[in-house]
Structures are given as C-alpha cells and as structure tokens.
Design a protein around this motif. Structure first.
Motif, mmCIF file in Angstrom:
data_model
loop_
_atom_site.group_PDB
_atom_site.id
_atom_site.type_symbol
_atom_site.label_atom_id
_atom_site.label_comp_id
_atom_site.label_asym_id
_atom_site.label_seq_id
_atom_site.Cartn_x
_atom_site.Cartn_y
_atom_site.Cartn_z
ATOM 1 N N TRP A 59 0.840 -1.207 0.000
ATOM 2 C CA TRP A 59 0.000 0.000 0.000
ATOM 3 C C TRP A 59 0.868 1.248 0.000
ATOM 4 N N SER A 60 2.057 1.155 0.599
ATOM 5 C CA SER A 60 2.944 2.321 0.715
ATOM 6 C C SER A 60 3.935 2.427 -0.447
ATOM 7 N N ASN A 61 3.935 1.442 -1.337
ATOM 8 C CA ASN A 61 4.900 1.373 -2.435
ATOM 9 C C ASN A 61 6.335 1.220 -1.952
ATOM 10 N N ASP A 62 6.499 0.637 -0.754
ATOM 11 C CA ASP A 62 7.831 0.431 -0.208
ATOM 12 C C ASP A 62 7.819 -0.825 0.664
ATOM 13 N N SER A 63 8.399 -1.913 0.159
ATOM 14 C CA SER A 63 8.385 -3.171 0.910
ATOM 15 C C SER A 63 9.154 -3.080 2.228
ATOM 16 N N ALA A 64 9.994 -2.059 2.401
ATOM 17 C CA ALA A 64 10.696 -1.870 3.671
ATOM 18 C C ALA A 64 9.715 -1.610 4.814
ATOM 19 N N ASN A 65 8.485 -1.242 4.492
ATOM 20 C CA ASN A 65 7.476 -0.978 5.518
ATOM 21 C C ASN A 65 6.751 -2.245 5.976
ATOM 22 N N VAL A 91 -1.619 -1.501 7.765
ATOM 23 C CA VAL A 91 -2.430 -2.478 7.046
ATOM 24 C C VAL A 91 -2.048 -3.860 7.545
ATOM 25 N N GLU A 92 -3.039 -4.674 7.876
ATOM 26 C CA GLU A 92 -2.793 -6.085 8.129
ATOM 27 C C GLU A 92 -3.040 -6.811 6.819
ATOM 28 N N HIS A 93 -1.976 -7.313 6.221
ATOM 29 C CA HIS A 93 -2.133 -8.088 4.988
ATOM 30 C C HIS A 93 -2.707 -9.451 5.316
ATOM 31 N N MET A 94 -2.119 -10.123 6.307
ATOM 32 C CA MET A 94 -2.582 -11.444 6.703
ATOM 33 C C MET A 94 -2.215 -11.684 8.166
ATOM 34 N N ARG A 95 -2.886 -12.658 8.761
ATOM 35 C CA ARG A 95 -2.611 -13.096 10.130
ATOM 36 C C ARG A 95 -2.011 -14.497 10.051
ATOM 37 N N VAL A 96 -0.901 -14.720 10.760
ATOM 38 C CA VAL A 96 -0.242 -16.026 10.772
ATOM 39 C C VAL A 96 -1.109 -17.002 11.569
ATOM 40 N N ILE A 97 -1.386 -18.158 10.972
ATOM 41 C CA ILE A 97 -2.191 -19.163 11.675
ATOM 42 C C ILE A 97 -1.432 -20.466 11.914
ATOM 43 N N LEU A 111 -5.730 -10.179 0.497
ATOM 44 C CA LEU A 111 -4.648 -9.327 0.026
ATOM 45 C C LEU A 111 -5.166 -8.262 -0.934
ATOM 46 N N GLY A 112 -4.560 -7.082 -0.864
ATOM 47 C CA GLY A 112 -4.851 -6.004 -1.806
ATOM 48 C C GLY A 112 -6.327 -5.666 -1.886
ATOM 49 N N PRO A 113 -6.847 -5.546 -3.107
ATOM 50 C CA PRO A 113 -8.238 -5.129 -3.278
ATOM 51 C C PRO A 113 -9.248 -6.148 -2.761
ATOM 52 N N LEU A 119 -14.292 -11.545 1.320
ATOM 53 C CA LEU A 119 -13.477 -12.705 0.963
ATOM 54 C C LEU A 119 -12.403 -12.937 2.018
ATOM 55 N N THR A 120 -12.093 -14.188 2.238
ATOM 56 C CA THR A 120 -10.971 -14.538 3.092
ATOM 57 C C THR A 120 -10.065 -15.462 2.313
ATOM 58 N N GLY A 121 -8.791 -15.194 2.368
ATOM 59 C CA GLY A 121 -7.820 -16.036 1.687
ATOM 60 C C GLY A 121 -6.921 -16.743 2.681
#
Length: 183
Positions: A59-65, A91-97, A111-113, A119-121
């Motif tokens: 979302w920030s255009n910087d993977s360092a974030n 942003v929470e992209h995903m939660r570790v399960i 993820l993303g949009p 939806l849940t992935g």
C-alpha cells in the motif's frame, strides 16, 4: 467440498514451476505454484519470513514498511507513512495461523483489493527438500462473497501470487530444474 479437495490434490501434482487456477467458482478459487531453488531449507525459510526483502504490491509502495511476526497470531503487516498531517497508518495483509519452522507457513487474510470484499484467503507456503535444493510450494485459496464474479478475478490473483513466489525465488538465486526432470 470434495471437488475442491480433489482439485487441490491435482494441483499439488502439477508440473513444478507452473502456475494455474486449480478451482474456481462463484464463491472462491484456489491457485497453486511451485519452484525449486538451489538454496537449502534454512535459507529459504529465512528469506520467506522476511518479506520486506522481496514482497511486492504494498500500500505504501515500499516493501521496507512490511513486517512478519512468524508465530501463530503474528501479523504480516505494513506501516503506512504519515500523510497530510494525519500520522502513520497500518495495514494487516494477513494473520499467521500456522508456523512449522523450516517447512510450513500458513496465513489467513485478504490481500490487496480483496480486502474490500467479503473474501478470506489462506496462503500456505511449504518448503521441502528436492534433490540438492528446496521446493517451495505456494497455495492460495480464497472464498466468500464479492461484488464481482470470483472466477473472473482468479487469473489476476493467480498472476500476483506467481509474482510473489518468483520474487522469493529470485531473492534465493533463481529457480533450478526439478530433480528427475529433463533426464
């Protein structure tokens, strides 16, 4: 449900380093991708749990974030820099399960949009010995309700999932031929 399980099993038997949509319906889809790298499992695992070094589509255009806390309940999250005087966001992209260090990382979330939909992935990344290298398998299963036909969106998501795996593989020195192939 049985058809989905059958499709996933068939997807796991697919040719290595090939990506495909293995199941698609109005309520979801599943994708599978895999590749073999020359790196050992420890190196693959260390790279996998540091997505700030290889993940794209932020979302920030910087993977360092990005950060990933590799434990059950941990967050694969992103810090958003302050903008227009409003302070930082996140942003929470995903939660570790599931974490089985050195073999399986499973995370749940959209993820993303897909976050804007119902939806849940679930992303399951497995690493296993493959000859002198390591096979990385990448499975993403999405289900739920969306304002668009999920089957039409599946190829786009599949392409992005392939991009993620390719970036990880490139970080590890690139793919190698699957043991037993080409002989």
């Amino acid at each position: 449900m049985r058809n989905l399980a059958t499709a996933l099993v068939l997807g796991l038997l697919a040719a290595p380093a090939s990506a495909e949509v293995v199941e698609s319906s109005t309520g979801g889809f599943a994708t599978h991708d895999s590749a073999v790298v020359a790196a050992d499992r420890q190196a693959v695992w260390e790279a996998l749990i540091h997505p700030e070094d290889w993940w794209s589509h932020t979302w920030s255009n910087d993977s360092a974030n990005l950060s990933l806390d590799p434990r059950a309940g941990g967050c694969f999250c992103e810090t958003l820099p302050a903008a227009d005087g409003w302070g930082e966001g996140s942003v929470e992209h995903m939660r570790v399960i599931t974490v089985m260090a050195g073999s399986t990382l499973r995370m749940s979330g959209s993820l993303g949009p897909l976050q804007a939909e119902g939806l849940t992935g679930t992303l399951t990344v497995t690493v296993e010995d493959a000859g002198a290298g390591t096979r990385i398998s990448w499975d993403y299963v999405t289900g739920g309700e969306a304002r668009f036909p999920a089957a039409q969106f599946a190829p786009v998501v599949d392409s992005v999932q392939t991009e993620f795996l390719t970036a990880l593989v490139d970080r590890l020195g690139g793919a190698v031929e699957e043991p037993g192939q080409g002989e």
